[in-house]
Every structure is written in structure tokens, then in C-alpha cells.
Design an enzyme around this catalytic site. Structure first.
Site, PDB file in Angstrom:
ATOM      1  N   CYS A 192      40.173  32.621  37.717  1.00  0.00           N
ATOM      2  CA  CYS A 192      39.803  33.396  36.526  1.00  0.00           C
ATOM      3  C   CYS A 192      39.651  34.868  36.874  1.00  0.00           C
ATOM      4  O   CYS A 192      40.140  35.740  36.156  1.00  0.00           O
ATOM      5  CB  CYS A 192      38.509  32.854  35.929  1.00  0.00           C
ATOM      6  SG  CYS A 192      38.014  33.699  34.408  1.00  0.00           S
ATOM      7  N   CYS A 252      33.345  26.991  32.973  1.00  0.00           N
ATOM      8  CA  CYS A 252      33.025  27.227  31.566  1.00  0.00           C
ATOM      9  C   CYS A 252      33.809  26.329  30.622  1.00  0.00           C
ATOM     10  O   CYS A 252      33.388  26.089  29.494  1.00  0.00           O
ATOM     11  CB  CYS A 252      33.258  28.694  31.208  1.00  0.00           C
ATOM     12  SG  CYS A 252      34.992  29.218  31.295  1.00  0.00           S
TER      13      CYS A 252
END
Length: 380
Positions: free
Chosen positions: A110, A209
Site C-alpha cells: 500500500c 484495512c
């Protein structure tokens, strides 16, 4: 004319304080939240109930929290939708790594592909001089070589340099980590209170997440298939029982095996072709050396050292550093040899090398001596 900074605003206290500090320092700030995960990329279970993760990057709650801070600071704010790119570059890599027998670290991907690639290009579009994030790390410049350096945060308990090892010289030159010199999270929260932010005591976000619950269930939902049960075997191939799907086990795991054993045993490897999870009483869990690919060297002129490097190596985000020697192989991969065999070295994780608080470089682990995984994760 003041310089312009793009602030990556997650809605959390760290990025909020970072924005305030940059504005206080005289920067012309622009706040941006990346929408990275939505119902289109959720597991089937989430699709069926229509739920949206409150902690997901770019969720409605996170966006509103970031917008409130931007309004308080009086800075422009926008949301950019990178959810398709996030699914392709982060979620897909996460799933594929498990399918190939590895253990992924989606936080690194990410940061690599979203914050320091897509957002970096967004900053260029907005004519920003730097991007700013709430990471706990520091950037410095070597006066002798002129190269930019990545260093650990002052607050070692929150240090995130491990997930930033991939940063290029250009990225380091145009990135600011305002929290790097804070000695504790309490100081950051105190600063948020001073600025009047309502998120001053907001909890830190979760590690992954996009997974709400069991990561294996998430993978099966994304792939639309079940990973079949198979055999637990020991190092000699003796069958010990049945596992519930090979992606549900990681190197070093002891708990949750569902076996009644005479002594504790740990996952030391996975045979993806034969659908077998290999267990050991301990010895095979230790690796004398590893091979890493896609290696990024940071402080060295020429982008690589001239000879072997004595260093401290870290093979997982929360692992302790271990004394080691690293050397570049003829094919560009890096061999890291430990002074003392290292426990639970997993393919797909990153190895990051340090000299004190200086990050020397890092790469993706593709081989580990004593590992029974036969996955070829070179392409991860």
C-alpha cells in the site's frame, strides 16, 4: 512564495497533526484522502449485507474526520478514488502471495503503490513540492554523497521505517515525515489537543484495512472457491492430521492447528502442489540465510554496496533485529546470512537491513534455508 505540500489525510490523529505542523511551518497545504477500498472489492459476505468497514482507508467515517480537520485548518481538501488500483496492486498481490505459499505484507505494498506512487503522481498534478504523511520515520541528506537517507523514528515503539524501505531517492527528496522526531504517541495526541482536533484520541487503524475478520475467508470469497482440506505432515512425511485449507497457515504458527499432539509443533513449510502443511518441533523453523529480490539500496552511491555489508536484519515488522551479513549476488538478488539462525523466516515478507537507525535497504524474501515452502514467489 511559499512551497506547496500535499498532505495524505487518513482521518487519523497522525496525519492530522502532520498537516497542522506543515501549515504552522509556512507551507501552502492541500489535503487529500485516498479512497482505497469500497463495496466493489469487499468479500462476498460484506457484499451481501452491504456493510462498509468503518476502519477502511477512505471509508465514509475516515473521510469525514479528515474533512473536519481540513476545514479547521482552512486548507483545500479532496478525495481521490484509487480503489481499482488498490485492488489490483495491493489486494490481488495479497491473495496471490498466499496462493503461492508465501506470507504477504500488504502495508508495504500500500505504501509502495498507493502513497508513494499514485499519491506521488497526484502531488505532481497539483504542483506540490512534497507529499506529507503521518509515518513515524525520518529523512535526512548525507552531506558527503548527497544521497537522501531513510532513518528510524525517534519513537522506536512506533517506528515504521520497515514498511518504507522501497523509497527511491526522488521519493525521499520530495517526502516529509513531520512525526519522525516525536518521542512518543502521547506527544502527538497532546499536539492534536492543542490544535483542537476532535480525533486527538482516536484509536490507531488496524493492520489490514480491507479484511474484516478471517483473512482466509476473505480470500476464498474474492476467488469464489474453497481451498480444500489436506494433510498435516512432519518433516519425514508422516501424516499428523488434516488441515482446513493451506492458505490458513503461516510459517511459525503453533496455535489454531486443531491437532492433538504430544509436543508443540510449528508450521515450517507448505507444499502447495501436494496441499500439505509441514510441521516441525522447532529445528526446521530456523534459517541460516535467505535470498531477497527486488532489493532497494538507499545510502550507497551507485545504488548498491561494493562488497559484503555487516548489518542488523529484520525479517518481519515486529521481529527483533538480528546480526547478519548481506551481499549482492550476480543476478542482483541479495543473500542475507545470519550470525545465528533466524526463526520463522517467511517467503513473501520483507527483509530490511539497518546500521543503527539508518535503513540500508530491503527486499522481498524469496528463499529461506530450512524453509519447506516450494513456492516461487519471485514475481510477488
Amino acid at each position: 512564495m511559499s512551497k506547496k505540500a500535499l498532505i495524505a489525510m487518513s482521518g487519523g490523529v497522525d496525519s492530522s497533526v502532520s498537516a497542522a505542523l506543515m501549515q504552522e511551518a509556512g507551507w501552502d497545504c492541500v489535503g487529500v484522502t485516498m479512497k482505497l477500498y469500497d463495496k466493489k472489492t469487499a468479500s462476498q459476505k460484506e457484499k451481501e449485507n452491504g456493510a462498509e468497514q468503518a476502519s477502511a482507508c477512505g471509508s465514509t467515517q475516515e473521510t469525514e474526520d479528515a474533512r473536519k480537520v481540513a476545514e479547521q485548518l482552512g486548507i483545500p481538501y479532496s478525495v481521490v478514488d484509487f480503489s481499482e488500483e488498490f485492488h489490483r496492486e495491493v489486494i490481488e498481490r495479497f491473495i496471490r502471495t498466499y496462493e503461492e505459499g508465501g506470507t504477504p505484507n500488504p502495508c508495504i505494498e500500500c505504501n509502495r503503490y498507493m502513497k508513494h506512487a499514485k499519491l506521488f503522481h497526484k502531488a505532481e498534478e497539483l504542483s506540490c513540492d512534497v507529499i506529507v504523511t503521518g509515518h513515524y520515520a525520518r529523512i535526512a541528506k548525507d552531506p558527503e554523497t548527497g544521497r537522501y537517507l531513510l532513518k528510524k523514528a525517534r519513537n522506536l515503539a512506533k517506528d515504521q521505517s520497515y514498511v518504507l524501505y522501497f523509497m527511491s531517492q526522488e521519493q525521499l527528496q520530495h517526502t516529509v515525515f513531520p512525526l519522525g522526531d516525536f518521542s512518543s504517541k502521547d506527544e502527538v495526541r497532546a499536539a492534536a489537543e492543542k490544535y483542537g482536533f476532535t480525533n486527538a484520541h482516536k484509536h490507531d487503524s488496524q493492520d489490514i484495512c480491507f479484511v474484516d475478520g478471517d483473512y482466509a475467508d476473505f480470500i476464498e470469497a474474492e476467488r469464489g472457491k474453497k481451498f480444500l482440506p489436506g494433510e498435516f505432515v512432519d518433516e519425514d512425511g508422516h501424516v499428523l492430521g488434516e488441515h482446513k485449507g493451506i492458505i490458513r497457515y503461516t510459517i511459525g504458527q503453533r496455535k489454531g492447528l486443531g491437532l492433538s499432539l504430544k509436543q508443540p509443533m510449528y508450521v515450517c513449510g507448505k507444499d502447495m502442489e501436494k496441499n500439505k502443511v509441514i510441521l516441525t518441533t522447532g529445528a526446521a523453523l530456523y534459517s541460516e540465510a535467505l535470498i531477497a529480490d527486488h532489493f532497494n539500496w538507499i545510502p550507497f552511491p551507485g545504488d548498491r554496496p561494493e562488497g559484503p555489508v555487516h548489518c542488523m536484519a529484520k525479517t518481519r515488522y515486529k521481529a527483533k533485529e538480528a546480526p547478519a551479513t548481506a551481499e549482492v549476488l550476480p543476478d542482483g538478488k541479495v543473500k542475507v546470512t545470519f550470525e545465528t539462525p533466524e526463526r520463522a523466516v517467511a517467503i513473501g515478507q520483507a527483509v530490511v537491513l539497518y546500521d543503527g537507525d539508518l535503513v540500508l535497504g530491503g527486499g522481498t524474501i524469496v528463499q529461506a534455508k530450512s524453509s519447506y515452502s516450494i513456492a516461487d514467489c519471485t514475481g510477488i
